[in-house]
Design an enzyme around this catalytic site. Sequence first.
Site, PDB file in Angstrom:
ATOM      1  N   THR A  73     -15.898 -31.409 -10.361  1.00 28.73           N
ATOM      2  CA  THR A  73     -15.096 -31.452 -11.474  1.00 28.73           C
ATOM      3  C   THR A  73     -15.275 -29.865 -12.222  1.00 28.73           C
ATOM      4  O   THR A  73     -15.831 -29.052 -11.907  1.00 28.73           O
ATOM      5  CB  THR A  73     -15.851 -32.387 -12.251  1.00 28.73           C
ATOM      6  OG1 THR A  73     -15.490 -33.660 -11.976  1.00 28.73           O
ATOM      7  CG2 THR A  73     -15.506 -32.323 -13.970  1.00 28.73           C
TER       8      THR A  73
ATOM      9  N   VAL B 191     -13.256 -45.077 -13.981  1.00 22.57           N
ATOM     10  CA  VAL B 191     -13.158 -43.780 -14.604  1.00 22.57           C
ATOM     11  C   VAL B 191     -14.478 -43.203 -14.772  1.00 22.57           C
ATOM     12  O   VAL B 191     -15.817 -43.996 -15.232  1.00 22.57           O
ATOM     13  CB  VAL B 191     -12.497 -44.160 -16.060  1.00 22.57           C
ATOM     14  CG1 VAL B 191     -12.696 -43.011 -16.928  1.00 22.57           C
ATOM     15  CG2 VAL B 191     -11.196 -44.652 -15.925  1.00 22.57           C
TER      16      VAL B 191
HETATM   17  N1  ASP Z   1     -18.113 -36.441 -13.775  1.00 23.66           N
HETATM   18  C1  ASP Z   1     -17.314 -36.763 -12.571  1.00 23.66           C
HETATM   19  C2  ASP Z   1     -17.011 -38.179 -12.459  1.00 23.66           C
HETATM   20  O1  ASP Z   1     -18.138 -39.070 -12.385  1.00 23.66           O
HETATM   21  C3  ASP Z   1     -17.259 -36.262 -11.226  1.00 23.66           C
HETATM   22  C4  ASP Z   1     -17.940 -34.809 -11.170  1.00 23.66           C
HETATM   23  O2  ASP Z   1     -18.525 -34.264 -12.090  1.00 23.66           O
HETATM   24  O3  ASP Z   1     -17.366 -34.161 -10.241  1.00 23.66           O
HETATM   25  O4  ASP Z   1     -15.993 -38.562 -12.360  1.00 23.66           O
END
Ligand code: ASP
Length: 313
Positions: free
Chosen positions: A178, A207
């Site tokens: 992310t 989500v």
């Molecule tokens: N936080 C993101 C999610 O759970 C994943 C990530 O941080 O790459 O959708």
Amino acid sequence: MPQPFSMAIHGGAGTILREQMSDELQVSILADLEASVRAGYNVLAKSGDALDAVVAAVKVLEDSPNFNAGKGSVLTNKEMVEMDASVMHGLDMDAGAIAGVRHIKNPVELARDVMTKSNHVFLIAEGAEEFAFEHGYEFIEQDYFFTDRRYDQLQSMKEKGLFALSESKYPDDKKFGTVGAVALDQHGNLAAATSTGGITNKKYGRVGDSSIIGAGTFAENGNVAVSTTGMGEFFIRKTVAGDVAARMRYLKEDVHTASESVIQGELKEMGGEGGLIAIDHNGDVHFAMNSSGMYRACIDVDGELSIKIYADE
Ligand code: ASP
């Protein structure tokens, strides 16, 4: 004394293992991180707003196939890309968020437009896209977002019958990927933005935290701006970004103590792997992670650039 300003970004916690990182890929990732933080910093240097800075920085990473946001997002169980994003501006604590969009090139821009051009905070799926197209966004085919790497990753996950929630068995070395940014501008405004494709093999319109204000993104002038990355199911329940802000607001902890308390504390104990970036009202930056690494960069209040990947750097 002039108001200090500074900028920090992340490209996701849980980095590729050192032994699997090719020189070529590392050069490419470092170049993207630098381009991103510089894009944001240039906005700040011209006396621009912190929100414009974080959006500019995140867009650079969304446009790169190296990160799990925009182009290069991970694939759902149905082999689609579904992206989530959010932004927050610390002046009036305005916020905008979108989830489950499939045809928007830069989800972070749409999150910003939900904040600035709608009466709402959070729009999802087809509704969010309807809003986007009414506001002049171009329809982007799914093909644009696809990368072979994400396709192979999904197949490997499916073959093993794994869901992404088995984060300890991520085929991609626990790489979340992310992206996010935080900034303090010359007017004293704090802002944060986060954008993601979520987690590989996700189902049922899942989500994560990235589009949830108070979990993945938070900004409050005079206090702190935060963007997180990690296993969203934990970050939502621990309201991670908001908790950092609350600790600073009520306990008077500094940005370093508050960030570490949250990331290394109960979040870690309950299995919440990941990290965050935070910037306080003086422009002090903190990177916290309980994972093997987090792609990250900042340009501090003295204009010093720093770019790092692994936790032990
Ligand atoms: N936080 C993101 C999610 O759970 C994943 C990530 O941080 O790459 O959708």
